[in-house]
Design a protein around this motif. Structure first.
Motif: not given
Length: 118
Positions: A78-93
């Motif tokens: 998906c062009e312009g998605s913020q999903e990668a930022l969201f998923s990366k942060a979840l992995g750092e919780v």
């Protein structure tokens, strides 16, 4: 009204991502927080929706320590998605707590920032 953090639970509702703030001052705010929903199921699985794909996996708890593990997602681009930022942060919780504003705060590893859900 104020919420009572001692009565709040992870699985009490579906949580919408409000922001991620890093200790270096960087802040990420989703363009549409309703698109980013986090749901805790039973005692060890979770699902999330993003502005592009669905994400799911397991979570491990020990007191207020939490980690998201075995995460997987559907693979649409998906062009312009913020999903990668969201998923990366979840992995750092690393831990979580609730606020009197009714928010779920996920603390990132090494005290590097927080994800806020409402």
């Amino acid at each position: 009204g104020e919420a009572d953090p001692s009565l709040m639970t992870l699985d009490m509702k579906t949580w919408n991502w409000i922001s991620t703030t890093y200790n270096d001052g960087k802040k990420i705010i989703p363009r549409d927080s309703k698109m980013f929903a986090l749901t805790f199921k039973d005692s060890k699985t979770f699902s999330a929706s993003t502005d592009c794909n669905g994400v799911g996996g397991e979570y491990a708890l020990s007191g207020n320590k939490i980690s998201f593990i075995k995460m997987m997602s559907t693979l649409m681009y998906c062009e312009g998605s913020q999903e990668a930022l969201f998923s990366k942060a979840l992995g750092e919780v690393s831990s979580y707590h609730f606020t009197s504003k009714g928010e779920l705060v996920l603390d990132l590893k090494y005290d590097s920032g927080v994800m806020i859900f409402r």
